[in-house]
Design an enzyme around this catalytic site. Structure first.
Site, PDB file in Angstrom:
ATOM      1  N   GLU A 194       5.822  -3.995 -15.469  1.00 58.83           N
ATOM      2  CA  GLU A 194       4.859  -5.019 -15.012  1.00 58.83           C
ATOM      3  C   GLU A 194       5.061  -5.370 -13.547  1.00 58.83           C
ATOM      4  O   GLU A 194       5.069  -6.533 -13.161  1.00 58.83           O
ATOM      5  CB  GLU A 194       4.941  -6.254 -15.913  1.00 58.83           C
ATOM      6  CG  GLU A 194       4.541  -5.901 -17.330  1.00 58.83           C
ATOM      7  CD  GLU A 194       4.155  -7.084 -18.171  1.00 58.83           C
ATOM      8  OE1 GLU A 194       3.599  -8.045 -17.619  1.00 58.83           O
ATOM      9  OE2 GLU A 194       4.401  -7.026 -19.383  1.00 58.83           O
ATOM     10  N   THR A 249       0.857   4.061 -17.397  1.00 64.85           N
ATOM     11  CA  THR A 249       1.734   4.948 -16.610  1.00 64.85           C
ATOM     12  C   THR A 249       1.683   6.393 -17.105  1.00 64.85           C
ATOM     13  O   THR A 249       1.573   6.650 -18.295  1.00 64.85           O
ATOM     14  CB  THR A 249       3.182   4.427 -16.707  1.00 64.85           C
ATOM     15  OG1 THR A 249       3.169   3.055 -16.358  1.00 64.85           O
ATOM     16  CG2 THR A 249       4.111   5.180 -15.795  1.00 64.85           C
TER      17      THR A 249
HETATM   18  C1  LIG Z   1      11.344   0.349 -20.626  1.00 70.38           C
HETATM   19  C2  LIG Z   1      10.030   0.606 -19.986  1.00 70.38           C
HETATM   20  C3  LIG Z   1       8.858   0.256 -20.649  1.00 70.38           C
HETATM   21  C4  LIG Z   1       7.609   0.534 -20.083  1.00 70.38           C
HETATM   22  N1  LIG Z   1       6.470   0.202 -20.765  1.00 70.38           N
HETATM   23  C5  LIG Z   1       5.267   0.576 -20.271  1.00 70.38           C
HETATM   24  C6  LIG Z   1       4.053   0.336 -21.016  1.00 70.38           C
HETATM   25  O1  LIG Z   1       4.063  -0.279 -22.082  1.00 70.38           O
HETATM   26  N2  LIG Z   1       2.887   0.810 -20.506  1.00 70.38           N
HETATM   27  C7  LIG Z   1       2.833   1.463 -19.314  1.00 70.38           C
HETATM   28  O2  LIG Z   1       1.738   1.866 -18.918  1.00 70.38           O
HETATM   29  N3  LIG Z   1       3.936   1.665 -18.561  1.00 70.38           N
HETATM   30  C8  LIG Z   1       5.151   1.258 -19.013  1.00 70.38           C
HETATM   31  N4  LIG Z   1       6.296   1.471 -18.276  1.00 70.38           N
HETATM   32  C9  LIG Z   1       6.187   2.134 -16.978  1.00 70.38           C
HETATM   33  C10 LIG Z   1       6.401   1.175 -15.803  1.00 70.38           C
HETATM   34  O3  LIG Z   1       5.304   0.322 -15.664  1.00 70.38           O
HETATM   35  C11 LIG Z   1       6.654   2.036 -14.563  1.00 70.38           C
HETATM   36  O4  LIG Z   1       7.901   2.675 -14.755  1.00 70.38           O
HETATM   37  C12 LIG Z   1       6.653   1.212 -13.296  1.00 70.38           C
HETATM   38  O5  LIG Z   1       5.366   0.782 -12.984  1.00 70.38           O
HETATM   39  C13 LIG Z   1       7.222   1.985 -12.095  1.00 70.38           C
HETATM   40  O6  LIG Z   1       6.544   3.165 -11.927  1.00 70.38           O
HETATM   41  P1  LIG Z   1       7.314   4.562 -11.837  1.00 70.38           P
HETATM   42  O7  LIG Z   1       8.232   4.673 -12.986  1.00 70.38           O
HETATM   43  O8  LIG Z   1       6.292   5.617 -11.674  1.00 70.38           O
HETATM   44  O9  LIG Z   1       8.203   4.468 -10.544  1.00 70.38           O
HETATM   45  P2  LIG Z   1       7.790   5.014  -9.102  1.00 70.38           P
HETATM   46  O10 LIG Z   1       6.502   4.378  -8.705  1.00 70.38           O
HETATM   47  O11 LIG Z   1       7.829   6.491  -9.040  1.00 70.38           O
HETATM   48  O12 LIG Z   1       8.978   4.407  -8.259  1.00 70.38           O
HETATM   49  C14 LIG Z   1      10.164   5.155  -7.922  1.00 70.38           C
HETATM   50  C15 LIG Z   1      10.761   4.535  -6.667  1.00 70.38           C
HETATM   51  O13 LIG Z   1       9.870   4.695  -5.565  1.00 70.38           O
HETATM   52  C16 LIG Z   1       9.637   3.441  -4.918  1.00 70.38           C
HETATM   53  N5  LIG Z   1       8.224   3.376  -4.497  1.00 70.38           N
HETATM   54  C17 LIG Z   1       7.135   3.827  -5.175  1.00 70.38           C
HETATM   55  N6  LIG Z   1       6.017   3.536  -4.482  1.00 70.38           N
HETATM   56  C18 LIG Z   1       6.394   2.886  -3.362  1.00 70.38           C
HETATM   57  C19 LIG Z   1       5.686   2.303  -2.260  1.00 70.38           C
HETATM   58  N7  LIG Z   1       4.360   2.341  -2.179  1.00 70.38           N
HETATM   59  N8  LIG Z   1       6.413   1.697  -1.296  1.00 70.38           N
HETATM   60  C20 LIG Z   1       7.755   1.638  -1.385  1.00 70.38           C
HETATM   61  N9  LIG Z   1       8.471   2.152  -2.397  1.00 70.38           N
HETATM   62  C21 LIG Z   1       7.808   2.765  -3.369  1.00 70.38           C
HETATM   63  C22 LIG Z   1       9.922   2.386  -5.977  1.00 70.38           C
HETATM   64  O14 LIG Z   1      10.372   1.180  -5.353  1.00 70.38           O
HETATM   65  C23 LIG Z   1      11.024   3.029  -6.806  1.00 70.38           C
HETATM   66  O15 LIG Z   1      12.270   2.721  -6.233  1.00 70.38           O
HETATM   67  C24 LIG Z   1       7.545   1.179 -18.819  1.00 70.38           C
HETATM   68  C25 LIG Z   1       8.731   1.491 -18.139  1.00 70.38           C
HETATM   69  C26 LIG Z   1       9.952   1.216 -18.699  1.00 70.38           C
HETATM   70  C27 LIG Z   1      11.202   1.554 -17.942  1.00 70.38           C
END
Ligand SMILES: Cc1cc2nc3c(=O)[nH]c(=O)nc-3n(C[C@H](O)[C@H](O)[C@H](O)COP(=O)(O)OP(=O)(O)OC[C@H]3O[C@@H](n4cnc5c(N)ncnc54)[C@H](O)[C@@H]3O)c2cc1C
Length: 679
Positions: free
Chosen positions: A425, A136
């Site tokens: 995940e 991410t």
């Molecule tokens: C505690 C924690 C640990 C983590 N650990 C890791 C790790 O070890 N390695 C790593 O790589 N990542 C890690 N992550 C990141 C995590 O995988 C991402 O936060 C997750 O994949 C969601 O992506 P985002 O945060 O960019 O949310 P976004 O994708 O920006 O989502 C924001 C909102 O938009 C909506 N949305 C986005 N795209 C769409 C779509 N196509 N259709 C409809 N709705 C949509 C979602 O439903 C959500 O409500 C971690 C996150 C947390 C909170």
């Protein structure tokens, strides 16, 4: 009368037997290894919350480092840990570092070629270096294809250059990344100016003296929802050069001499499907554990907590135990039933997938026919299970009233701690939409009569017939039939809405009906879970009628709560709709009766989860039920409670400057303490 012993005496089944099935003697394993962790560094963990961000981090590093030594010094413990008979978090909060032993190692094993495995695997398994999973970025999470980090091939020097070209390309969120030495970095592979897509690279972040490697800027992202998490990183790469063999090359590869790119086979291999499905199932198991912990604390506390006079008119001082209130039962037994549903699903699905794996290994390729559908269902399952478990954990916390707000309750921490699983995940909506796409496909298959449906979606092709009118809504099979009907209704309504969308873009069409798509996915998963739960009980407990009976009651309660809370989803099923108000009141009164029937077993049902006090870390959920002593004892450790100097308030020197001390003197004179009589 001791309340919890009385509650325990009312069990309709053998707790010992059920606990053994659930925990496989977890308590004994913990008892066996707990002395290894009886060292000062692991003591007083409940006081961590009183430490600063930095001190808390240092403490967690001390504990992790000591635990590495303990593992290395005790081969028996190491084996038990590797076989997942015992988890590190039983003894201390590892603060993300053990992600190295799960996600990082799994990825290494599944993506590294033989040579890379030989170089990295043994050192990684020993924990001689620590890796993070860095996918991410600040700007992109769900949209993996939108990630911006670049890995540009420099064939002349036989190197890749890893670079973060923008602010939004900073790696952001990798768990354990601040305290790691290496990372699995995902970047767009650029060869001769052409983008070959996202690939994983091994990048070293820290030097042997703990400082950063050239071109690496690494930090921790700051306080999060769960206070104990202070090891999640960010990273910026500035023209970092790594050798060509750091591209994980099990599937796709680049020829070192020519720079020719050889792509991975297009379709997801059967075995990759299986490892992803097993990973999803393990998240369901985590959801079970956290939900079951919350229910254990809240039900034990509710069983001893008195609140509200029984007979107000008679002036009697006898009070109700809050667990006897109907709404308390509705909320807590819902979580209890869901915990068991998660547990049996995790077990049942795990053994089902293992069965497929064995058949494939024996050369029976037909075993893989159901995998794409099952994989889609498990995507939806990960979303629904984590969202619902989180709701139930938070509800259980609220059921503890004010004490549920206190960190020493142990339940206040569970909700923010579990929250991450809803997002990591696979974010909830993204996964639900993935599942909905398969439901759409299944309906299309029925409409075109092109092929037969696989098992998990077969119900979608069944017709609404007169026999539906005779469904007995208060039997397990009747409940399942109703939930299938609801899921089918939503899948067909989704298709109807989807087909009305104009234009060719499938993703945009699905986005336009995303609300019903997520609903359809949830309903599909819920009937799937009830069905698995049903099958699991019938296969695990045929020889124990008492456990079978109470498990069926929990299953029915869960199913009936789903029906009553989602009655609107039955609208539109047709003229043979029978979720009439009469049927609904049958459902509601059966829920009421089930709560009465489950009530005497409530404490025993949470005891059967087998959590020991050291795992629960709760003042209000302890096995002995002595909650008030424990709460006050914990409060006494608060550094604000200055025991010296007659309890003089911390900060009084500053505070006293704005108070009228003369007035305080005057009012103090008016108040005295009666002499305490000697006994
Ligand atoms: C505690 C924690 C640990 C983590 N650990 C890791 C790790 O070890 N390695 C790593 O790589 N990542 C890690 N992550 C990141 C995590 O995988 C991402 O936060 C997750 O994949 C969601 O992506 P985002 O945060 O960019 O949310 P976004 O994708 O920006 O989502 C924001 C909102 O938009 C909506 N949305 C986005 N795209 C769409 C779509 N196509 N259709 C409809 N709705 C949509 C979602 O439903 C959500 O409500 C971690 C996150 C947390 C909170």
């Amino acid at each position: 009368m001791d309340v919890l012993p009385y509650e325990r005496s009312r069990a309709s089944f053998s707790v010992e037997k059920l606990e053994k099935i659930i925990t496989k003697s977890n308590a004994k394993v913990i008892e066996q290894f707990a002395p290894l962790f009886d060292e000062p560094v692991f003591h007083n963990q409940e006081e961590d919350i009183l430490l600063s961000y930095e001190d808390h981090f240092k403490k967690s590093i001390e504990r992790v480092s000591r635990s590495f030594e303990i593992i290395r010094e005790n081969p028996e413990f190491m084996i038990a840990h590797m076989k997942q008979k015992i988890q590190m978090e039983t003894f201390f909060d590892h603060n993300g570092i053990f992600l190295h032993f799960s996600m990082f190692l799994n990825y290494l094993k599944s993506q590294a070629n033989k040579e890379q495995l030989r170089y990295w695997n043994a050192e990684a398994r020993q924990g001689n270096f620590i890796g993070a999973y860095a996918q991410t970025e600040l700007g992109h999470g769900s949209n993996v294809r939108g990630l911006e980090t670049l890995a540009t091939l420099d064939l002349k020097n036989k190197e890749y250059e890893i670079h973060s070209p923008t602010l939004t390309s900073l790696k952001w969120w990798p768990t354990g990344m601040y305290a790691c030495t290496h990372a699995m970095v995902f970047a767009q592979l650029i060869i001769n100016g052409e983008n070959k897509g996202l690939h994983g690279f091994m990048v070293q972040l820290r030097q042997p003296d703990g400082s950063l490697m050239p071109g690496v800027e690494l930090g921790e992202i700051g306080p999060k929802l769960n206070f104990s998490s202070n090891n999640i990183g960010y990273c910026r790469f500035t023209n970092v050069r790594i050798p060509m063999n750091r591209l994980f090359s099990k599937y796709s590869k680049v020829i070192e001499t020519t720079g020719e790119y050889i792509a991975a086979p297009r379709s997801l291999s059967k075995f990759r499907y299986i490892s992803m499905m097993l990973a999803r199932t393990s998240i369901v198991r985590i959801a079970y554990k956290m939900c079951a912990k919350a229910c254990t604390i809240a039900i034990r506390y509710s069983a001893v907590r008195l609140q509200g006079f029984k007979n107000k008119s008679s002036g009697s001082s006898e009070e109700h135990y809050v667990l006897d209130y109907k709404m308390q039962q509705y909320r807590l037994f819902k979580g209890l039933a869901y915990s068991y549903c998660l547990l049996w699903n995790a077990r049942y699905i795990h053994s089902y997938i293992k069965g497929i794996q064995n058949r494939l290994e024996d050369g029976d390729n037909s075993a893989a026919d159901d995998l794409p559908e099952l994989h889609a269902t498990l995507s939806g399952l990960k979303a629904t299970a984590t969202v619902t478990a989180h709701d139930n954990i938070e509800e259980a916390r609220k059921c503890c009233g004010g004490q549920g707000f206190l960190m020493s309750s142990g339940i206040a921490k569970l909700s923010p701690d579990f929250a991450e699983w809803v997002t990591v995940e696979g974010e909830q909506v993204i996964l639900s939409l993935q599942c909905a796409r398969f439901l759409l496909k299944a309906v299309k298959q029925v409409q075109s009569k092109s092929s037969t449906l696989t098992e998990t979606v077969r119900y979608i092709g069944e017709t609404q017939s007169d026999k539906n009118k005779n469904i007995n809504v208060i039997t397990p099979s009747g409940i399942l039939s109703l939930l299938k009907m609801r899921a089918r209704n939503l899948a067909w309504r989704l298709t109807e809405q989807y087909d009305q969308q104009k234009g060719g873009d499938k993703d945009e069409a699905l986005n336009q009906c995303a609300v019903i798509a997520v609903k359809a996915s949830t309903a599909h998963v819920q009937q799937f879970m009830i069905e698995n739960n049903f099958k699991a009980i019938n296969s695990f407990f045929t020889d124990d009628l008492a456990i079978h009976t109470i498990m069926m009651k929990l299953l029915m309660l869960h199913g009936l709560q789903l029906i009553s809370e989602n009655a609107g989803d039955f609208v539109g099923i047709g003229s043979d709709v029978f979720l009439t108000s009469k049927v609904l009141s049958t459902v509601e009164s059966r829920i009421n009766r089930l709560m009465d029937e489950i009530r005497p077993d409530a404490v025993s049902l949470v005891d059967s989860f087998g959590f020991v006090d050291t795992e629960l870390k709760s003042t209000i959920g302890k096995y002995d039920g002595n909650v008030y002593e424990a709460i006050v004892n914990e409060a006494s450790k608060n550094p604000l409670n200055n025991k010296n100097n007659n309890g003089k308030m911390i900060g009084w020197e500053t505070y006293s400057k704005v108070l009228n001390l003369e007035f305080l003197k005057k009012t103090a004179k008016e108040q005295t303490q009666r002499a305490v009589s000697k006994m």
